[in-house]
Write a protein that holds these residues in place. Sequence first.
Motif, PDB file in Angstrom:
ATOM      1  N   PRO A 158     -79.000  -6.336 -38.635  1.00 30.28           N
ATOM      2  CA  PRO A 158     -78.932  -7.420 -37.644  1.00 30.28           C
ATOM      3  C   PRO A 158     -79.853  -7.172 -36.450  1.00 30.28           C
ATOM      4  CG  PRO A 158     -76.713  -6.682 -38.214  1.00 30.28           C
ATOM      5  CD  PRO A 158     -77.667  -5.787 -38.935  1.00 30.28           C
ATOM      6  N   LEU A 159     -80.025  -5.916 -36.068  1.00 29.47           N
ATOM      7  CA  LEU A 159     -80.913  -5.623 -34.944  1.00 29.47           C
ATOM      8  C   LEU A 159     -82.348  -5.983 -35.292  1.00 29.47           C
ATOM      9  CD1 LEU A 159     -78.438  -3.865 -34.047  1.00 29.47           C
ATOM     10  CD2 LEU A 159     -80.092  -2.289 -33.123  1.00 29.47           C
ATOM     11  N   GLU A 211     -83.085  -9.753 -35.189  1.00 29.10           N
ATOM     12  CA  GLU A 211     -82.709 -10.471 -33.977  1.00 29.10           C
ATOM     13  C   GLU A 211     -83.839 -11.355 -33.469  1.00 29.10           C
ATOM     14  OE1 GLU A 211     -80.825  -9.677 -29.601  1.00 29.10           O
ATOM     15  OE2 GLU A 211     -81.950  -8.083 -30.573  1.00 29.10           O
ATOM     16  N   THR A 212     -85.076 -10.866 -33.568  1.00 33.29           N
ATOM     17  CA  THR A 212     -86.199 -11.616 -33.019  1.00 33.29           C
ATOM     18  C   THR A 212     -86.971 -12.342 -34.116  1.00 33.29           C
ATOM     19  OG1 THR A 212     -87.692  -9.748 -33.291  1.00 33.29           O
ATOM     20  CG2 THR A 212     -86.521  -9.918 -31.186  1.00 33.29           C
ATOM     21  N   THR A 252     -75.944 -15.793 -30.118  1.00 33.20           N
ATOM     22  CA  THR A 252     -76.922 -16.209 -31.128  1.00 33.20           C
ATOM     23  C   THR A 252     -77.103 -15.162 -32.216  1.00 33.20           C
ATOM     24  OG1 THR A 252     -78.626 -15.433 -29.623  1.00 33.20           O
ATOM     25  CG2 THR A 252     -78.271 -17.795 -29.721  1.00 33.20           C
ATOM     26  N   VAL A 286     -75.085  -9.018 -32.100  1.00 36.37           N
ATOM     27  CA  VAL A 286     -75.472  -7.715 -31.563  1.00 36.37           C
ATOM     28  C   VAL A 286     -75.192  -7.663 -30.069  1.00 36.37           C
ATOM     29  CG1 VAL A 286     -77.256  -7.196 -33.264  1.00 36.37           C
ATOM     30  CG2 VAL A 286     -77.845  -8.508 -31.256  1.00 36.37           C
ATOM     31  N   GLY A 343     -76.426  -1.046 -41.422  1.00 38.19           N
ATOM     32  CA  GLY A 343     -75.873  -1.551 -40.164  1.00 38.19           C
ATOM     33  C   GLY A 343     -76.930  -2.023 -39.183  1.00 38.19           C
ATOM     34  N   SER A 344     -78.133  -1.463 -39.265  1.00 37.70           N
ATOM     35  CA  SER A 344     -79.162  -1.828 -38.283  1.00 37.70           C
ATOM     36  C   SER A 344     -79.921  -3.087 -38.661  1.00 37.70           C
ATOM     37  CB  SER A 344     -80.128  -0.662 -38.081  1.00 37.70           C
ATOM     38  OG  SER A 344     -80.732  -0.314 -39.297  1.00 37.70           O
ATOM     39  N   MET A 354     -74.703 -16.008 -36.982  1.00 36.11           N
ATOM     40  CA  MET A 354     -76.058 -15.761 -37.506  1.00 36.11           C
ATOM     41  C   MET A 354     -75.958 -15.362 -38.970  1.00 36.11           C
ATOM     42  SD  MET A 354     -78.572 -12.647 -36.504  1.00 36.11           S
ATOM     43  CE  MET A 354     -78.978 -11.593 -37.871  1.00 36.11           C
ATOM     44  N   GLN A 405     -73.508   3.668 -36.990  1.00 32.47           N
ATOM     45  CA  GLN A 405     -72.968   2.332 -36.812  1.00 32.47           C
ATOM     46  C   GLN A 405     -74.062   1.279 -36.867  1.00 32.47           C
ATOM     47  OE1 GLN A 405     -69.727   2.047 -36.583  1.00 32.47           O
ATOM     48  NE2 GLN A 405     -68.845   3.326 -34.970  1.00 32.47           N
ATOM     49  N   GLY A 406     -75.277   1.708 -37.203  1.00 33.00           N
ATOM     50  CA  GLY A 406     -76.377   0.762 -37.305  1.00 33.00           C
ATOM     51  C   GLY A 406     -77.081   0.491 -35.995  1.00 33.00           C
TER      52      GLY A 406
END
Lengths: 427, 426
Positions: free
Chosen positions: A346-347, A350-351, B22, B25, A343-344, A1, B73-74
């Motif tokens: 990518p979270l 995600e959608t 995908t 995470v 770090g957050s 991604m 760590q995010g």
Amino acid sequence: MTIPGPQDISRHELENGIVLLVRENHSSPSVVVSGYLAVGSYDEPEEQAGLAAFTADGLTRGTIRRSFDQIYEEVESVGASIGFSASVHYTGFGAKSLAEDLPLVLDILADALRHPTFPPQEMEKLRGEILADIRERSHDTRHMASLAFGELAYPQGHPYRRSLIGYAETVSSITRQDLAAFYERGFGSRGMVMVIVGAVEAGRAVELVEGVLGDWEGSNLDRAPLPPVSRPEKTQADILLGYPGPPRSDPAFLDALVCNTVLGVFGMMGRLGARVREEQGLAYYSFSRISGGKGPGPWEVVAGVHPAYVDKAVESIRGEIRRICQEPVGQEELEDTQNYMVGSMPLQLETNEGVARAILNIEKHDLGLDYMERYSGLIRAVTPERVQAAARQWLDPDAYILAIAGPPTSNPQPPTSSIQPPTWSSE
Amino acid sequence: MNDITKTQLENGLTVLLCETHTAPVTSFWIWYRVGSRYEQVGITGIAHWVEHMLFKGTPRWPAREADKAVARQGGISNGMTWYDFTTYFATLPGERIEVELDIEADRMTNALFEPEEVEAERTVIISERQGAENDPLFLLGEETRSAAFRAHPYGHDTIGYLFDLLGMTRDDLYDFYRTYYVPNNAIAVAVGDFEREAMLDLVRKHFGSIPPGTLPGRHRPVEPPQKGERRVVYEGQGNTPYINLLFHAPPATDDDFYPLVVLDSVLTGASGMAPFSGGGTNKSSRLYRALVDTELAVQVSGSLVPTVDPFVYSLTATVRPERGPDEVEERLWEELERVAAAPITEEELVKASKQARAQFAYSSESVTGQAFWLGWSEVFADTDWYIGYLDRLSGVTPADVQRVARQYVRRSNSTVGWYVPQEKAK
């Protein structure tokens, strides 16, 4: 991604001023549409508070081609959703559907945007719903505290001062002609932004949007600048404690954002959560948030407190604000916070909704298509000195707006069902 | 959805793994088969309080350190308690997930329950309860649910009664924790960017040496059949009336559950499947048309929760301030009788099916959402329940929907609650 950036976000400016951004995501079966027009409660006269919100709600109550029933039958039959809602600077819109239904939702969105008829009967029903909402909220302590905050923090005539959905007196006297006139004046292609994220080819998305909105013409609202806002003097009312904060465009905004994360976000609600919750019985939550919008929206601490402990909670909150103004953040705490913010990402991406939100934000505040790629560097460049400077610029432990409302505040999102959702540990 | 592997460790821990690449995470959850269903008067609210205590520290992870470890760590993390379960999760960048396994394995057995912390949480939870009491729908729901369930613990709210929150001791909490927080009463779920074998190794590494426990031989509560309409009135603060109807419903594993899902879609619109979020608008649903379009109500919603034991199908409406709950209830029953008298149309069935397909697709877009459903379905059924959900829905016919309407959505199976505000409508 990959992180969304110029290599995979395509940006198109249609001739009529509409800006369209598309990011493909074929690993998902759905598609999200998100955007705004440059009209909002900013543009309504004070004595017609609620006009922008009423107009936005009214768009889907009937168009030249479709009745209210037909609009929702078509949308809901395919498991899709669409919506419009006004805020101060903008009227936002959104839609979500399976990818195969994108042509349908775009057609309906465009229809509601271009050809609303504001049918008189539907407008009366809608008025009733809005008035019922206003009545219900008058008993919601969180909402009342927010209204009180607005009145204390912003001067007469400032659009941030008033209730977005209006008041019983103002909403009762808005006529159908008022709605139609506000619509004519404010709704058009100029200043409109749309983001599409999901399982659709960029070229196809552009084609579809051109097809339904390409020949729409633009409004050109004249906006007076915002009235100036002064720093607060100590005032007492009920439990939001805050200040007019930095707009997104302020060069020190990211410093303030890092500061806010240290103060009331990182871990379980940051320093505020640690202090206000750890001290016995003070609050079951206390956090902070910063608006970062077009204007000086609130930078505020929110707390849900037993009425017997209001004073003690306020002292704790002031104590944390004092600390962040007077002492530079420690290196380790700063790095933890920066790691969390970076770090957050990518979270959050995600959608499809998360990506759409990020792209819309970039366009709204002109941050550049490569903003997400640069974000890590920008956040890591913030130093303890810059955090402290931001705190001193906008926060003050001794001069703040304080708004409290009566008994303990209710849940942030009151459920619409009597089946209570499970109790979450944190906000 | 990709393949799900189910393994059981020697100590009884169930492990569910699903790889998906995908996004970089991973979401990791630990589910305990304990919630307010396992409580009785005297210890109502204990499962939720125990959940709070798990955030208050172990010897290796002092209070707040675990949250900070995940955050730096995010990641995002949270915990939740409900009727049938207590669960804890974190979603993190894939390569950082191990810290979450460390934390959950550690607090499965090593939470300290220090007396000062217990007392601190007592008043926090009481405040939380009092905050909920500010919401008329909480008060009304508690009233109707306790009338619908004379005996079964589903009748009390997860937050617990105030007298129990005041009365429970540290030892009560600790005993409850040691009884139910054992690997053979738990399910570990991981969805995301990992290699299956490597993740299984990590789970074994952190959880494998925790010894199993002996669970109480449960005398399973069974709600006696309801034999007639029940009615409650709650006279409360505020200015808006509400109405809530509950009907005893089949549990999630019953064949009748699916036609009831379709019935709910037709009556109140599609249900969302993201963890406890709405399903979008419901303006083309039968009850919206009958109640909101007619200006009797401001909104109407339905809820059918999948549960271990039979629960209730719930309908809630916010009454227009100038109307009365009696008018809304009367119109509501007309619609409920209509759906029992004649089958739903083929169009309505197709619509419900498409709505479910869309909601299911939306729910599977995030690893957190997928992991949530895998864990929850394992609690009340098994993962096949979630994977096969759309298939089973597609087998529902209009005749099935009519049958469940007649069987469940009828007066003698109903508990009706009115919230009557003391401030009269103008």
